[in-house]
Motif scaffolding. Sequence first.
Motif, mmCIF file in Angstrom:
data_model
loop_
_atom_site.group_PDB
_atom_site.id
_atom_site.type_symbol
_atom_site.label_atom_id
_atom_site.label_comp_id
_atom_site.label_asym_id
_atom_site.label_seq_id
_atom_site.Cartn_x
_atom_site.Cartn_y
_atom_site.Cartn_z
ATOM 1 N N GLY A 59 0.789 -1.223 0.000
ATOM 2 C CA GLY A 59 0.000 0.000 0.000
ATOM 3 C C GLY A 59 0.820 1.269 0.000
ATOM 4 N N ILE A 60 2.130 1.169 -0.220
ATOM 5 C CA ILE A 60 2.989 2.352 -0.271
ATOM 6 C C ILE A 60 2.897 2.999 -1.641
ATOM 7 C CG2 ILE A 60 5.346 3.232 -0.049
ATOM 8 C CD1 ILE A 60 5.949 0.793 1.715
ATOM 9 N N ALA A 61 2.642 4.298 -1.668
ATOM 10 C CA ALA A 61 2.535 5.056 -2.914
ATOM 11 C C ALA A 61 3.319 6.354 -2.774
ATOM 12 C CB ALA A 61 1.071 5.364 -3.227
ATOM 13 N N LEU A 62 3.528 7.034 -3.878
ATOM 14 C CA LEU A 62 4.134 8.358 -3.800
ATOM 15 C C LEU A 62 3.203 9.241 -2.977
ATOM 16 C CD1 LEU A 62 5.370 8.920 -7.475
ATOM 17 C CD2 LEU A 62 6.649 8.034 -5.517
ATOM 18 N N GLY A 63 3.759 9.914 -1.990
ATOM 19 C CA GLY A 63 2.944 10.764 -1.137
ATOM 20 C C GLY A 63 2.524 10.120 0.173
ATOM 21 N N THR A 64 2.805 8.822 0.341
ATOM 22 C CA THR A 64 2.467 8.171 1.608
ATOM 23 C C THR A 64 3.208 8.847 2.758
ATOM 24 O OG1 THR A 64 2.039 6.031 0.544
ATOM 25 C CG2 THR A 64 2.532 6.000 2.898
ATOM 26 N N ALA A 92 8.205 18.051 9.841
ATOM 27 C CA ALA A 92 8.602 18.185 8.437
ATOM 28 C C ALA A 92 7.543 17.665 7.471
ATOM 29 C CB ALA A 92 9.917 17.439 8.202
ATOM 30 N N ASN A 93 6.525 16.945 7.979
ATOM 31 C CA ASN A 93 5.439 16.473 7.120
ATOM 32 C C ASN A 93 5.975 15.668 5.939
ATOM 33 O OD1 ASN A 93 2.744 16.201 6.280
ATOM 34 N ND2 ASN A 93 2.888 18.006 4.956
ATOM 35 N N LEU A 94 6.868 14.736 6.206
ATOM 36 C CA LEU A 94 7.564 13.987 5.160
ATOM 37 C C LEU A 94 6.626 13.097 4.356
ATOM 38 C CD1 LEU A 94 10.635 12.964 7.330
ATOM 39 C CD2 LEU A 94 10.566 14.739 5.588
ATOM 40 N N ARG A 95 6.964 12.912 3.077
ATOM 41 C CA ARG A 95 6.186 12.083 2.170
ATOM 42 C C ARG A 95 7.111 11.181 1.359
ATOM 43 N NH1 ARG A 95 2.663 13.758 4.871
ATOM 44 N NH2 ARG A 95 0.692 14.771 4.299
ATOM 45 N N VAL A 96 6.630 10.007 0.966
ATOM 46 C CA VAL A 96 7.395 9.114 0.101
ATOM 47 C C VAL A 96 7.528 9.759 -1.276
ATOM 48 C CG1 VAL A 96 7.378 6.905 -1.119
ATOM 49 C CG2 VAL A 96 6.739 7.001 1.291
ATOM 50 N N ALA A 97 8.772 9.865 -1.754
ATOM 51 C CA ALA A 97 9.030 10.465 -3.067
ATOM 52 C C ALA A 97 9.738 9.496 -4.006
ATOM 53 C CB ALA A 97 9.876 11.726 -2.915
ATOM 54 N N TYR A 98 10.153 8.347 -3.488
ATOM 55 C CA TYR A 98 10.906 7.378 -4.297
ATOM 56 C C TYR A 98 10.589 5.972 -3.800
ATOM 57 C CZ TYR A 98 14.988 4.835 -6.149
ATOM 58 O OH TYR A 98 15.817 3.914 -6.777
ATOM 59 N N ILE A 99 10.297 5.085 -4.753
ATOM 60 C CA ILE A 99 10.026 3.685 -4.437
ATOM 61 C C ILE A 99 10.882 2.818 -5.343
ATOM 62 C CG2 ILE A 99 8.296 1.856 -4.351
ATOM 63 C CD1 ILE A 99 6.157 4.053 -4.113
ATOM 64 N N GLU A 100 11.543 1.840 -4.757
ATOM 65 C CA GLU A 100 12.367 0.908 -5.536
ATOM 66 C C GLU A 100 12.018 -0.519 -5.118
ATOM 67 O OE1 GLU A 100 16.964 -0.388 -5.275
ATOM 68 O OE2 GLU A 100 16.660 1.692 -5.906
#
Length: 205
Positions: free
Chosen positions: A115-120, A192-200
Amino acid sequence: RNPVARPDSPELSKQNINDSTLTNAKISIGTLNDLLTFESEEALITTFGASNVARDIYQNSEVEGTWPTSVLFLDTKNEVIFIWNDTVSFVGLSKITHSANSEHAYVSDWKTSEGIALGTAIPELEKINGGPFIFYAFGWNFEGQVVWTNPETHARGVYVALRIPEESRSKGLHINEVGEQISSDSEQAMLANLRVAYIELRKKE
């Protein structure tokens, strides 16, 4: 960015992908893990069409050197890069990457099987990890890279990196202690309200 055209490829469509584009596709946009089943660029073309598969040059900031790759849906929100073990014949999948860019930011139709997406955001990642995790501070090659503290999560082979959204950067929340590891439940991380920006995703042996 100057993609390298395949000798047999028509002009690549750079429009956003929609349902009509995938009418004849054998796989729909959804789970990134499904893309790990492809073992050649030819198979990608058969499934998604030649107009949706391009070639580009991949550069990894962690190691020196560049190498050719196949790119699915180039310059769209659903762009995915395929890195091959054989970069001459474009066969033998090594890994795929999916990342946010300036034009499409954290908008994408792809997600991992977890369920990990860009913006998670961090709370969702902590649920997947079963608790807090750590990540590398910003300002160097490994910036934002997540280190799963749960061995089961780590074993899934999902590698993600976080980014600080522009609205948080403007508040002076940029983290710049090079090499530092930060806990996801720290006040610094929450602000910092961090978000996922990279998935490998890496192909398992």
